[in-house]
Scaffold this active site. Structure first.
Site, short mmCIF file in Angstrom:
data_model
loop_
_atom_site.label_atom_id
_atom_site.label_comp_id
_atom_site.label_asym_id
_atom_site.label_seq_id
_atom_site.Cartn_x
_atom_site.Cartn_y
_atom_site.Cartn_z
N ARG A 1 -2.88 -6.46 13.94
CA ARG A 1 -3.51 -6.87 12.68
C ARG A 1 -4.29 -8.16 12.91
O ARG A 1 -5.39 -8.36 12.40
CB ARG A 1 -2.44 -7.09 11.60
CG ARG A 1 -1.68 -5.84 11.19
CD ARG A 1 -2.56 -4.89 10.40
NE ARG A 1 -3.14 -5.53 9.23
CZ ARG A 1 -2.51 -5.69 8.05
NH1 ARG A 1 -1.30 -5.21 7.88
NH2 ARG A 1 -3.10 -6.28 7.02
N CYS B 1 3.26 1.16 9.39
CA CYS B 1 2.54 -0.08 9.04
C CYS B 1 3.50 -1.25 8.83
O CYS B 1 3.08 -2.40 8.93
CB CYS B 1 1.69 0.15 7.80
SG CYS B 1 2.64 0.72 6.38
N ARG C 1 -5.04 -9.23 -2.44
CA ARG C 1 -4.00 -8.18 -2.45
C ARG C 1 -3.63 -7.96 -3.90
O ARG C 1 -3.13 -8.86 -4.58
CB ARG C 1 -2.78 -8.62 -1.62
CG ARG C 1 -1.62 -7.67 -1.78
CD ARG C 1 -0.54 -7.84 -0.75
NE ARG C 1 -0.92 -7.27 0.52
CZ ARG C 1 -0.06 -6.86 1.46
NH1 ARG C 1 1.24 -6.97 1.25
NH2 ARG C 1 -0.48 -6.36 2.60
N HIS D 1 -5.83 0.50 2.01
CA HIS D 1 -5.37 -0.62 2.85
C HIS D 1 -6.23 -0.61 4.13
O HIS D 1 -5.74 -0.30 5.22
CB HIS D 1 -3.88 -0.46 3.16
CG HIS D 1 -3.21 -1.70 3.67
ND1 HIS D 1 -3.88 -2.91 3.84
CD2 HIS D 1 -1.92 -1.94 4.07
CE1 HIS D 1 -3.02 -3.81 4.31
NE2 HIS D 1 -1.84 -3.26 4.46
N ASP E 1 5.11 5.76 6.39
CA ASP E 1 5.13 4.55 5.57
C ASP E 1 6.24 4.75 4.54
O ASP E 1 6.76 5.87 4.39
CB ASP E 1 3.74 4.37 4.90
CG ASP E 1 3.64 3.10 4.06
OD1 ASP E 1 4.51 2.21 4.17
OD2 ASP E 1 2.68 2.99 3.25
N GLN F 1 -5.20 -2.49 7.42
CA GLN F 1 -4.15 -1.80 8.17
C GLN F 1 -4.78 -0.72 9.05
O GLN F 1 -4.47 -0.60 10.24
CB GLN F 1 -3.16 -1.16 7.18
CG GLN F 1 -1.98 -0.50 7.85
CD GLN F 1 -1.08 -1.49 8.57
OE1 GLN F 1 -0.66 -2.45 7.98
NE2 GLN F 1 -0.81 -1.27 9.84
N1 CP Z 1 1.58 -3.81 6.78
C1 CP Z 1 1.38 -4.80 5.91
O1 CP Z 1 0.34 -4.91 5.26
O2 CP Z 1 2.41 -5.68 5.85
P1 CP Z 1 2.61 -6.83 4.75
O3 CP Z 1 2.82 -6.14 3.44
O4 CP Z 1 3.80 -7.59 5.19
O5 CP Z 1 1.36 -7.67 4.71
N1 NVA Z 2 2.27 1.60 1.04
C1 NVA Z 2 2.88 0.31 1.15
C2 NVA Z 2 2.27 -0.45 2.27
C3 NVA Z 2 2.82 -1.82 2.51
C4 NVA Z 2 2.11 -2.53 3.63
C5 NVA Z 2 2.73 -0.44 -0.16
O1 NVA Z 2 1.64 -0.38 -0.77
O2 NVA Z 2 3.70 -1.07 -0.60
#
Ligand code: CP
Ligand code: NVA
Length: 307
Positions: free
Chosen positions: A290, A262, A102, A129, A222, A132
């Site tokens: 997920r 999400c 990440r 992502h 989102d 997701q």
């Molecule tokens: N939706 C999602 O990826 O959640 P987190 O950021 O908590 O992993």
């Molecule tokens: N768009 C958001 C998604 C979090 C799961 C971010 O990148 O923070």
């Protein structure tokens, strides 16, 4: 070596197979049957940003598969600081069987994969992502019965989640509509990539959210400010004010519409309590999926013969 960095190089039929296996493993788990991989596999997770769903679902998935996981925060690894990114990738690959990353910059995941000798999974970057999107396709498959011909309307920022969903929907024959204010729509480079990889993909942008949701099977949103964009929060709140998913907007959608997010949600900003807590909302079933989607993905990547 197969990676899961974006959905561009995954064919529709492969994604359908992943969903099929996810449904089977979800059913089996409910009946008390796990799919244990022998020999035991270990998953590494290296996260530069916070996470609840991605981290817990991947670590739980590995436990269900009879393996283990090792979580490393950015502070512990210091990607590119304590040692070079290629050196971290080469080293970690010797210990674990796959890595979830990440990162702030999408290029970090791409570069890591170039030097890793095990599959690399994008657990969220600033651009995509895909995990997701995979979980969301599974959720829609369950909620709508079939995906082909259905319409997902994403009301909000043309961000990492929206890009991956647009690709995933198109690959499985869904129509994707983005409703965002000017300046927050899909960038030209993405539209170019999308058209190249998903030649017949149905992608539309409709500025007016009420018009956009009028034919929606799913309304999705989102956060307006993603991780790493905190400096822009005030400007974004202003730009997106007319794009809140509230009861008035949802009333403009067909009666059967489902609401997805999400998560994490900023309640009162991009979505109101009345929508996220309404019977139309499937956000927690979505979060739960997920686990099942990623278990299927892990099984695929971890049992594939190395090429
Ligand atoms: N939706 C999602 O990826 O959640 P987190 O950021 O908590 O992993
Ligand atoms: N768009 C958001 C998604 C979090 C799961 C971010 O990148 O923070």
């Amino acid at each position: 070596m197969r990676h899961f960095i974006d959905l561009l190089d995954w064919e529709g039929k492969e994604l359908r197979q992943l969903l099929q296996d996810a449904l089977r493993m979800k059913r089996d788990r409910r009946r008390g049957k796990d799919h244990v991989l022998k020999p035991r596999r270990v998953l590494g997770l290296i996260f530069e940003k916070p996470s609840l769903r991605t981290r817990v679902s991947f670590q739980t998935a590995m436990a269900h598969l009879g393996g283990a996981s090792v979580f490393l925060s950015h502070q512990e690894v210091g990607l590119g600081q304590r040692e070079s990114l290629p050196d971290v990738a080469r080293t970690v690959s010797q210990f674990v069987d796959a890595v979830v990353l990440r990162t702030f910059h999408h290029a970090t995941v791409v570069q890591f994969a170039q030097h890793a000798t095990c599959p690399v999974i994008n657990g969220l970057s600033d651009y995509y992502h895909p995990c997701q999107a995979l979980g969301d396709l599974l959720t829609m498959r369950e909620a709508l019965g079939t995906l082909r011909g259905k319409t997902l309307v994403f009301v909000g920022d043309g961000n990492n989640v929206a890009r991956s969903l647009a690709i995933g929907c198109a690959k499985l024959g869904m129509r994707f509509v983005l409703s965002a204010p000017a300046g927050y729509r899909f960038d030209a480079a993405f539209l170019d990539t999308f058209r190249k990889h998903v030649a017949n993909g149905a992608l539309e942008e409709i500025g007016d959210p009420a018009a956009a949701v009028s034919r929606a099977d799913v309304v999705y949103t989102d956060v307006w400010t993603s991780m790493g964009q905190e400096d822009e929060a005030a400007a974004r709140r202003e730009a997106f004010a007319a794009y809140q998913v509230n009861a008035a907007l949802l009333q403009r959608a067909p009666a059967h519409v489902r609401f997805m997010h999400c998560l994490p949600a900023h309640r009162g900003e991009e979505v109101t309590d009345e929508v996220i807590d309404s019977p139309a909302s499937i956000v927690f079933a979505q979060a739960a999926n997920r686990l099942h989607a990623q278990k299927s993905l892990l099984k695929f990547l971890l049992t594939r013969a190395k090429d």
